[in-house]
Design an enzyme around this catalytic site. Sequence first.
Site, PDB file in Angstrom:
ATOM      1  N   HIS A  17      -1.623 -15.447   2.071  1.00 60.78           N
ATOM      2  CA  HIS A  17      -1.663 -16.883   1.750  1.00 60.78           C
ATOM      3  C   HIS A  17      -2.283 -17.082   0.370  1.00 60.78           C
ATOM      4  CE1 HIS A  17      -2.141 -17.591   6.335  1.00 60.78           C
ATOM      5  NE2 HIS A  17      -0.952 -18.059   6.016  1.00 60.78           N
ATOM      6  N   LYS A  41      -1.639 -26.094  19.939  1.00 59.15           N
ATOM      7  CA  LYS A  41      -1.786 -24.649  19.713  1.00 59.15           C
ATOM      8  C   LYS A  41      -3.252 -24.259  19.769  1.00 59.15           C
ATOM      9  CE  LYS A  41       0.077 -21.371  16.379  1.00 59.15           C
ATOM     10  NZ  LYS A  41       0.716 -21.324  15.057  1.00 59.15           N
ATOM     11  N   ARG A  90       8.194 -13.539   3.413  1.00 55.29           N
ATOM     12  CA  ARG A  90       7.777 -12.139   3.547  1.00 55.29           C
ATOM     13  C   ARG A  90       8.984 -11.236   3.788  1.00 55.29           C
ATOM     14  NH1 ARG A  90       3.744 -13.621   8.309  1.00 55.29           N
ATOM     15  NH2 ARG A  90       5.667 -14.733   8.750  1.00 55.29           N
ATOM     16  N   SER A 127      -1.441 -14.213  10.125  1.00 51.63           N
ATOM     17  CA  SER A 127      -2.731 -14.564  10.730  1.00 51.63           C
ATOM     18  C   SER A 127      -2.809 -14.031  12.156  1.00 51.63           C
ATOM     19  CB  SER A 127      -2.913 -16.079  10.741  1.00 51.63           C
ATOM     20  OG  SER A 127      -2.911 -16.582   9.438  1.00 51.63           O
TER      21      SER A 127
HETATM   22  O1  PNS Z   1       1.308 -21.352   9.099  1.00 50.46           O
HETATM   23  P1  PNS Z   1       2.432 -21.913   9.931  1.00 50.46           P
HETATM   24  O2  PNS Z   1       1.950 -22.242  11.327  1.00 50.46           O
HETATM   25  O3  PNS Z   1       3.655 -21.032   9.911  1.00 50.46           O
HETATM   26  O4  PNS Z   1       2.831 -23.303   9.217  1.00 50.46           O
HETATM   27  C1  PNS Z   1       3.900 -24.075   9.696  1.00 50.46           C
HETATM   28  C2  PNS Z   1       3.937 -25.479   9.051  1.00 50.46           C
HETATM   29  C3  PNS Z   1       2.603 -26.165   9.188  1.00 50.46           C
HETATM   30  C4  PNS Z   1       4.277 -25.343   7.594  1.00 50.46           C
HETATM   31  C5  PNS Z   1       5.064 -26.254   9.788  1.00 50.46           C
HETATM   32  O5  PNS Z   1       4.916 -26.071  11.166  1.00 50.46           O
HETATM   33  C6  PNS Z   1       5.055 -27.759   9.503  1.00 50.46           C
HETATM   34  O6  PNS Z   1       5.398 -28.171   8.416  1.00 50.46           O
HETATM   35  N1  PNS Z   1       4.660 -28.545  10.521  1.00 50.46           N
HETATM   36  C7  PNS Z   1       4.561 -29.993  10.440  1.00 50.46           C
HETATM   37  C8  PNS Z   1       5.644 -30.690  11.262  1.00 50.46           C
HETATM   38  C9  PNS Z   1       6.915 -30.800  10.431  1.00 50.46           C
HETATM   39  O7  PNS Z   1       6.935 -31.427   9.404  1.00 50.46           O
HETATM   40  N2  PNS Z   1       7.974 -30.109  10.884  1.00 50.46           N
HETATM   41  C10 PNS Z   1       9.212 -29.990  10.134  1.00 50.46           C
HETATM   42  C11 PNS Z   1      10.327 -30.635  10.822  1.00 50.46           C
HETATM   43  S1  PNS Z   1      11.786 -30.143   9.999  1.00 50.46           S
END
Ligand code: PNS
Length: 158
Positions: A17, A41, A90, A127
């Site tokens: 990150h 979560k 990645r 993570s």
């Molecule tokens: O570190 P992560 O858990 O892979 O991050 C995922 C994240 C936070 C980037 C993603 O889940 C997100 O943007 N969540 C917010 C809800 C949202 O906007 N979803 C997209 C719908 S298309």
Amino acid sequence: MRRVVCPGSFDPVTNGHLDIVGRCARLYDEVVVAVLINVEKKSLFTVEERIDILQTVTKEYGNVRVEKFHGLLVDFCRQQGIPAIVKGIRVVSDFDYELQMAQLNYRMSGVETLFMPTNPEYSFLSSSRVKEIARYGGDVAGLVPDLVHQLLLERLHG
Ligand code: PNS
């Protein structure tokens, strides 16, 4: 001001990150690291703890701001006046998943998503894997910032 968001759960932040955030900090005037509040979560660190850690480990960049958000990322982008999201890729399977999310986000809001290839040194890193290794006594030095390494030892074995 050229501004971009690096969103994620950051439970906890890894060197992968940080590599992406640091590279964004060289390209943009301001990088907003946005921590998702996800009550569904189970997390190891609270959102406030994750924010504190992120603030500490990104301080040296000088142009990184850490915020939390819930709901849709594009709504957060709108509120903050952020036109673009950066996602680290990645492996090819990351791209499959991220492409759909990028297209949905663009369709909903016009917010762009830019993909940044992860440094190969960290392409295996997540993570969840870090937490699993640390939980069973494996060594995560070099995979996470020293502060996170220390906190993981305290939280899981303290
Ligand atoms: O570190 P992560 O858990 O892979 O991050 C995922 C994240 C936070 C980037 C993603 O889940 C997100 O943007 N969540 C917010 C809800 C949202 O906007 N979803 C997209 C719908 S298309």
